[in-house]
Design a protein around this motif. Structure first.
Motif, PDB file in Angstrom:
ATOM      1  N   CYS A 182      13.868 -28.767 -25.673  1.00 33.95           N
ATOM      2  CA  CYS A 182      13.730 -29.394 -26.988  1.00 33.95           C
ATOM      3  C   CYS A 182      12.633 -28.704 -27.796  1.00 33.95           C
ATOM      4  O   CYS A 182      11.720 -28.076 -27.245  1.00 33.95           O
ATOM      5  CB  CYS A 182      13.416 -30.878 -26.825  1.00 33.95           C
ATOM      6  N   GLU A 186       9.711 -32.973 -30.088  1.00 33.62           N
ATOM      7  CA  GLU A 186      10.928 -33.607 -29.569  1.00 33.62           C
ATOM      8  C   GLU A 186      10.853 -33.747 -28.052  1.00 33.62           C
ATOM      9  O   GLU A 186      10.069 -33.060 -27.388  1.00 33.62           O
ATOM     10  CB  GLU A 186      12.167 -32.781 -29.938  1.00 33.62           C
ATOM     11  N   CYS A 188      13.618 -34.865 -24.533  1.00 35.65           N
ATOM     12  CA  CYS A 188      14.987 -35.168 -24.105  1.00 35.65           C
ATOM     13  C   CYS A 188      15.067 -36.624 -23.687  1.00 35.65           C
ATOM     14  O   CYS A 188      14.254 -37.103 -22.886  1.00 35.65           O
ATOM     15  CB  CYS A 188      15.406 -34.260 -22.947  1.00 35.65           C
ATOM     16  N   CYS A 206      18.130 -34.295 -27.560  1.00 31.34           N
ATOM     17  CA  CYS A 206      16.755 -34.115 -28.014  1.00 31.34           C
ATOM     18  C   CYS A 206      16.499 -35.042 -29.201  1.00 31.34           C
ATOM     19  O   CYS A 206      17.249 -35.023 -30.184  1.00 31.34           O
ATOM     20  CB  CYS A 206      16.520 -32.663 -28.432  1.00 31.34           C
TER      21      CYS A 206
END
Length: 337
Positions: A182, A186, A188, A206
């Motif tokens: 990601c 961000e 996951c 993400c």
């Protein structure tokens, strides 16, 4: 993950579009002898008909009383090598609580806690283990590994050849998010998907990192799970509350606190969603061919059933072997199926 799955990833906060009720199961509809192990609270009828039970449960006789019973979810789950399925009660507001399939380490399921004269071994000693890795009452001196590791590892430590910890955490078991990279800001997360046909596991996506007010790493609460709790949708940072709705496939409802219950990914289980096969298991296998180990009928080739009796006819509730079933003759009504 499953060839038969047809999932559509929709960014809407709705529950899965399929009915997760497990079909093809039955329970006793005639009374039997009363069970002396029942408590006073159990010594009464909970229902008269299935319509009085929660969705997915049936009104069954448990001894001489009618109870709302759920099917065994382990009949629809296969665990990875080294794990066995155990039915665990899902957190709920009102009993009876629905059962969920949880894959646990084999020794955790197979081993029965020994009844010993002493509650624990003296300092510097620990319970010995038999050849199956199960603890026994004998105490043996602990191995001197030097400095204790102060790190908290959800999945335990990496070990040296002599069995002592390296003070390095074992990596998190492989899961969908471990294949994702990601961008900045961000992370996951598993996000609920809406499926046209089961099974319906969540999707790894993400999303923007969101702050939470509690420690929400699944593996710290339940070592059988990985990652962070399942989100309702990619654009909504809210997590699924499994007291109010069912968890997606391959996840289990985990209690994070008194009022916090979330769905967590369990990388060790796989839904098979195949009904039990026709026929009955033989009392013992007469085949000289190597038997295929199994947990459910869906893991066996052709018409073979997963029979939980080994060659010596010893009963094994945790796993079985694929065997050719005994097919009842047409018109044989000697046994209710």
């Amino acid at each position: 993950m499953h060839a038969g799955a047809l999932c559509v990833f929709l960014m809407i906060p709705v529950a899965a579009a399929y009915n997760e009720t497990i079909k093809s199961w039955s329970c006793p509809q005639s009374p039997a002898g009363c069970l002396s192990t029942l408590s006073d609270l159990d010594s009464k009828d909970d229902c008269q008909t299935t319509s009085e039970c929660p969705v997915g449960a049936q009104c069954c006789y448990r001894g001489c009383f009618r109870k709302c019973e759920f099917p065994d979810p382990c009949e629809q789950v296969i665990c990875q090598e080294g794990y066995l399925c155990e039915a665990r009660k899902k957190p709920c507001h009102r009993k009876p609580c629905q059962l969920q399939a949880v894959c646990l380490a084999e020794t955790q399921v197979r081993c029965v806690a020994p009844t010993c004269d002493t509650a624990q071994c003296q300092p510097g000693y620990e319970r010995a283990k038999d050849r199956n890795g199960c603890p026994v009452c004998d105490c043996v001196k602990k191995q001197d590994c030097g400095t204790n590791c102060l790190t908290l590892c959800a999945h335990g430590f990496e070990l040296r050849p002599d069995g002592c910890p390296l003070c390095l955490c074992k990596p998190e078991p492989h899961n969908l998010c471990s294949d994702m990279t990601c961008g900045p800001g961000e992370e996951c997360r598993f996000v609920q998907a809406t499926c046209l046909r089961a099974p319906c596991p969540p999707v790894a996506v993400c999303v923007s990192i969101s702050l939470v007010q509690y420690e929400n790493a699944c593996s710290l609460t339940d070592p059988t799970t990985v990652g962070l709790p399942v989100l309702i949708s990619k654009d909504n940072s809210s997590e699924l509350d499994c007291l109010s709705q069912s968890c997606p496939d391959n996840t289990v409802c985990t209690r994070f606190g008194r009022e916090i219950n979330r769905c967590c990914w369990q990388s060790t289980q796989e839904r098979v969603l195949s009904p039990p096969k026709v026929g009955e298991c033989p009392p013992i296998s007469n085949s000289t061919e190597p038997l295929v180990r199994c947990q459910v009928d869906g893991a066996c080739p052709g018409e073979q059933k997963c029979c939980h009796r080994r060659r010596d006819a010893e009963f094994s509730p945790a796993f079985g072997y694929c065997m050719n079933p005994i097919i009842p003759r047409h018109g044989d009504v000697s046994r209710n199926v």
